[in-house]
Motif scaffolding. Structure first.
Motif: not given
Length: 315
Positions: A125-136
């Protein structure tokens, strides 16, 4: 090596945290950590303000860099919201904000009744969250459908000049390897040289490694140990209990197995500058680039004076 001060949101009011930040800057500390909690660990700590409000106030009260230690962007708050909060914090601080993240504790994350996932799922979940934040943080409109999160037509308009740096907390080997893969830095709370070497060899290279320790400034070592035991008995709770116990009352129950002598070993107690220098030396020898000290109890001005006069000049 950078020596910073750790603001404990669990123990002090927002006004006291702002006062401490100002005092830390005057004393010569070069950066701030701040904890992100919904609950304190035990009721004796007594506080737990919303960290993003406090960071906004800190941005106007002092000029030190600020780093959450750490935020969990997975359960209690959706990563798209953390991305907005971090971006605003970076704007307010003129780029002096870094986002420390980790997989969190049930203590803070269970409040909506969600299941508390096992460690491997939390890392995923943390990896996916970091991916989303960087994209935003790229500034465009984002739609994302992953295994754990959905984002639909989201755009962050208030962005800093550069994307927020993310530092990742990790303790076990798998978590350290995730930190090396996705983080711009690494966070730990013990002088663990093996963890630093694992982070660097797994891809972390020369990225920043941060760590912190706790102190209890007082007129004597025994008085400091008494304060530390009263406020932070949870510091002696072993293993994964800190990640899975769901409430301050449960930590208080587990802390009945902790003795004052055990806490005395974990804290730097009293007013001896050599004890602080020795503790900092342990972290430096382990390979950490940035070391943060937190005070517990009412005598934080004494700790600032100690560092200004007897610790920081020797470093």
């Amino acid at each position: 090596m950078r020596i910073g001060y750790f603001l404990s949101s669990e123990e002090y009011t927002p006004a006291e945290l702002i006062e401490q930040a100002k005092g830390a800057e005057r004393a010569g500390f070069s950066a701030l950590w701040i904890s992100d909690h919904y609950h304190p660990w035990v009721d004796a700590q007594g506080q737990s303000a919303f960290v993003w409000s406090t960071i906004g106030a800190l941005s106007q009260a002092c000029s030190l860099p600020i780093n959450t230690a750490v935020t969990c962007p997975t359960v209690r708050i959706h990563p798209a919201v953390i991305a907005q909060a971090a971006a605003t914090s970076a704007v307010l601080t003129g780029g002096r904000f870094r986002l420390g993240v980790g997989t969190g504790e049930a203590l803070n994350e269970h409040i909506f009744g969600d299941a508390w996932p096992e460690a491997d799922v939390r890392l995923e979940m943390l990896e996916e969250a970091v991916e989303i934040m960087r994209e935003l943080w790229k500034g465009g409109v984002v739609s994302y459908r992953g295994k754990h999160y959905t984002v639909e037509n989201a755009r962050i308009y208030t962005l800093p000049e550069k994307p927020v740096e993310i530092l990742v907390s990790g303790f076990g080997p798998k978590a350290v390897e995730v930190a090396a893969r996705i983080g711009e830095g690494y966070i730990h709370v013990e002088p663990d040289g093996d963890a630093v070497r694992r982070f660097r060899s797994a891809g972390g290279g020369d990225r920043t490694c941060q760590a912190g320790f706790k102190a209890a400034f007082a007129a004597t070592e025994e008085e400091g140990a008494r304060i530390a035991y009263e406020k932070w008995p949870n510091a002696g709770v072993p293993g994964e209990l800190s990640q899975v116990l769901p409430s301050p009352k449960h930590f208080e129950q587990a802390s009945q197995l902790v003795t004052q002598d055990m806490i005395k070993e974990a804290f730097v107690c009293g007013n001896d500058p050599q004890a602080h220098l020795e503790m900092i030396g342990r972290y430096a020898e382990a390979g950490f680039d940035e070391i943060y000290v937190a005070n517990t109890g009412p005598h934080y001005q004494g700790l600032f004076d100690l560092y200004a006069d007897h610790v920081l000049p020797k470093l």
